[in-house]
Motif scaffolding. Structure first.
Motif, PDB file in Angstrom:
ATOM      1  N   LEU A 130      17.115   4.286  -3.468  1.00  0.00           N
ATOM      2  CA  LEU A 130      17.242   3.309  -4.547  1.00  0.00           C
ATOM      3  C   LEU A 130      18.588   3.537  -5.213  1.00  0.00           C
ATOM      4  O   LEU A 130      18.929   4.657  -5.559  1.00  0.00           O
ATOM      5  CB  LEU A 130      16.121   3.514  -5.578  1.00  0.00           C
ATOM      6  CG  LEU A 130      16.190   2.648  -6.837  1.00  0.00           C
ATOM      7  CD1 LEU A 130      15.815   1.215  -6.527  1.00  0.00           C
ATOM      8  CD2 LEU A 130      15.269   3.195  -7.912  1.00  0.00           C
ATOM      9  N   GLU A 171       8.511  -5.708  -8.206  1.00  0.00           N
ATOM     10  CA  GLU A 171       8.779  -5.024  -9.480  1.00  0.00           C
ATOM     11  C   GLU A 171      10.253  -5.196  -9.863  1.00  0.00           C
ATOM     12  O   GLU A 171      10.581  -5.471 -11.023  1.00  0.00           O
ATOM     13  CB  GLU A 171       8.421  -3.544  -9.341  1.00  0.00           C
ATOM     14  CG  GLU A 171       8.561  -2.751 -10.608  1.00  0.00           C
ATOM     15  CD  GLU A 171       7.688  -3.263 -11.746  1.00  0.00           C
ATOM     16  OE1 GLU A 171       8.232  -3.405 -12.862  1.00  0.00           O
ATOM     17  OE2 GLU A 171       6.488  -3.531 -11.542  1.00  0.00           O
ATOM     18  N   SER A 172      11.119  -5.042  -8.890  1.00  0.00           N
ATOM     19  CA  SER A 172      12.549  -5.186  -9.136  1.00  0.00           C
ATOM     20  C   SER A 172      12.897  -6.616  -9.567  1.00  0.00           C
ATOM     21  O   SER A 172      13.669  -6.826 -10.507  1.00  0.00           O
ATOM     22  CB  SER A 172      13.313  -4.809  -7.862  1.00  0.00           C
ATOM     23  OG  SER A 172      14.681  -4.955  -8.067  1.00  0.00           O
ATOM     24  N   TYR A 215      21.564   2.651 -16.178  1.00  0.00           N
ATOM     25  CA  TYR A 215      20.444   3.213 -15.412  1.00  0.00           C
ATOM     26  C   TYR A 215      20.428   4.739 -15.431  1.00  0.00           C
ATOM     27  O   TYR A 215      19.465   5.344 -14.995  1.00  0.00           O
ATOM     28  CB  TYR A 215      20.478   2.699 -13.966  1.00  0.00           C
ATOM     29  CG  TYR A 215      21.855   2.676 -13.368  1.00  0.00           C
ATOM     30  CD1 TYR A 215      22.369   3.777 -12.710  1.00  0.00           C
ATOM     31  CD2 TYR A 215      22.652   1.536 -13.487  1.00  0.00           C
ATOM     32  CE1 TYR A 215      23.651   3.751 -12.181  1.00  0.00           C
ATOM     33  CE2 TYR A 215      23.937   1.503 -12.956  1.00  0.00           C
ATOM     34  CZ  TYR A 215      24.429   2.617 -12.309  1.00  0.00           C
ATOM     35  OH  TYR A 215      25.698   2.599 -11.791  1.00  0.00           O
ATOM     36  N   VAL A 268      20.170  -4.134  -7.817  1.00  0.00           N
ATOM     37  CA  VAL A 268      19.398  -2.990  -7.329  1.00  0.00           C
ATOM     38  C   VAL A 268      19.363  -3.066  -5.812  1.00  0.00           C
ATOM     39  O   VAL A 268      19.115  -4.135  -5.244  1.00  0.00           O
ATOM     40  CB  VAL A 268      17.943  -3.040  -7.857  1.00  0.00           C
ATOM     41  CG1 VAL A 268      17.162  -1.821  -7.409  1.00  0.00           C
ATOM     42  CG2 VAL A 268      17.918  -3.146  -9.366  1.00  0.00           C
ATOM     43  N   ASN A 305      11.744  -7.154 -13.107  1.00  0.00           N
ATOM     44  CA  ASN A 305      12.700  -6.559 -14.043  1.00  0.00           C
ATOM     45  C   ASN A 305      13.916  -7.461 -14.226  1.00  0.00           C
ATOM     46  O   ASN A 305      14.408  -7.636 -15.339  1.00  0.00           O
ATOM     47  CB  ASN A 305      13.181  -5.192 -13.540  1.00  0.00           C
ATOM     48  CG  ASN A 305      12.191  -4.082 -13.820  1.00  0.00           C
ATOM     49  OD1 ASN A 305      11.206  -4.272 -14.512  1.00  0.00           O
ATOM     50  ND2 ASN A 305      12.452  -2.914 -13.264  1.00  0.00           N
ATOM     51  N   MET A 345       9.669   2.038  -8.240  1.00  0.00           N
ATOM     52  CA  MET A 345      10.614   1.627  -7.207  1.00  0.00           C
ATOM     53  C   MET A 345      11.221   2.848  -6.510  1.00  0.00           C
ATOM     54  O   MET A 345      11.373   2.859  -5.293  1.00  0.00           O
ATOM     55  CB  MET A 345      11.718   0.755  -7.824  1.00  0.00           C
ATOM     56  CG  MET A 345      11.219  -0.628  -8.224  1.00  0.00           C
ATOM     57  SD  MET A 345      12.155  -1.442  -9.552  1.00  0.00           S
ATOM     58  CE  MET A 345      13.830  -1.239  -9.066  1.00  0.00           C
ATOM     59  N   ILE A 397      10.961   1.176 -12.616  1.00  0.00           N
ATOM     60  CA  ILE A 397      12.009   1.853 -11.859  1.00  0.00           C
ATOM     61  C   ILE A 397      11.470   3.141 -11.257  1.00  0.00           C
ATOM     62  O   ILE A 397      11.774   3.486 -10.119  1.00  0.00           O
ATOM     63  CB  ILE A 397      13.262   2.070 -12.736  1.00  0.00           C
ATOM     64  CG1 ILE A 397      13.915   0.709 -12.960  1.00  0.00           C
ATOM     65  CG2 ILE A 397      14.222   3.061 -12.094  1.00  0.00           C
ATOM     66  CD1 ILE A 397      15.085   0.697 -13.893  1.00  0.00           C
ATOM     67  N   LEU A 425      17.392  -1.506  -2.623  1.00  0.00           N
ATOM     68  CA  LEU A 425      16.206  -0.768  -2.210  1.00  0.00           C
ATOM     69  C   LEU A 425      16.209  -0.661  -0.691  1.00  0.00           C
ATOM     70  O   LEU A 425      16.250  -1.683  -0.002  1.00  0.00           O
ATOM     71  CB  LEU A 425      14.941  -1.512  -2.630  1.00  0.00           C
ATOM     72  CG  LEU A 425      14.746  -1.731  -4.129  1.00  0.00           C
ATOM     73  CD1 LEU A 425      14.413  -3.179  -4.410  1.00  0.00           C
ATOM     74  CD2 LEU A 425      13.639  -0.840  -4.646  1.00  0.00           C
TER      75      LEU A 425
END
Length: 133
Positions: free
Chosen positions: A117, A45-46, A87, A126, A49, A110, A107, A128
Motif C-alpha cells: 500500500l 474502502e479506498s 498519510y 492510493v 475514503n 487496506m 487505511i 494497492l
C-alpha cells in the motif's frame, strides 16, 4: 496489458459500480476467492475514503479507479480531486486511546488486506498491490 480505468462522481451509491469493476477483474484474471475478497474490501474502502474525505462528497468531483497487471501483481490506483492528506501522521486505530474512535480503520484495513500500500500525489492517490501467485 493496458490499464483499465473508470471514473465515478463522488456519491456513495456509486460503490456498486466499483464492485462491478472488481467482479469483472476477478473473471478477467481468474482471481481466487481470498484475493478477490481482500481486493473487494480494500479497494471499496479506498474509494469510500476518496469520496468522503478526499472529495468531501461533492458530486461534481470524481474518483478515478484503475487497474494494471504488473508481473503477477494486480495493482489498483484510486485517486480523488481533493487536497490530499498527510498519510504519515495517521493515528493507529489499534492503540488503546483510539479503540473507540471510528476514524483510521479504513487505511489500517487496506494495509492489512493488500500486499503493498502506498500513497502518491500528496495522498490524493492510493496504490494497492495484490500478489497473484
Amino acid at each position: 496489458m493496458s490499464e483499465i480505468s473508470i471514473s465515478i462522481p463522488s456519491l456513495s451509491e456509486n460503490i456498486r459500480i466499483v464492485e462491478s469493476f472488481i467482479d469483472n477483474a476477478k473473471e478477467k484474471f481468474d482471481l481466487n476467492d481470498d484475493i478477490y475478497g481482500n481486493i473487494m474490501i480494500a479497494v471499496t474502502e479506498s474509494v469510500n475514503n476518496a469520496i468522503l474525505h478526499g472529495n468531501e462528497s461533492q458530486k461534481d468531483k470524481n474518483v478515478f479507479l484503475s487497474l494494471n497487471m504488473e508481473d503477477n501483481t494486480i495493482v489498483f490506483r484510486v485517486s480523488d480531486e481533493g487536497a490530499g492528506f498527510d498519510y504519515n501522521s495517521l493515528p493507529d486505530p489499534t492503540a488503546p486511546e483510539n479503540i473507540d474512535k471510528p476514524g483510521g480503520r479504513g487505511i489500517f484495513l487496506m494495509k492489512a488486506l493488500s500486499d503493498e500500500l502506498s500513497f502518491e500525489q500528496d495522498g490524493k492517490q492510493v496504490k494497492l498491490s495484490f500478489y497473484i501467485s
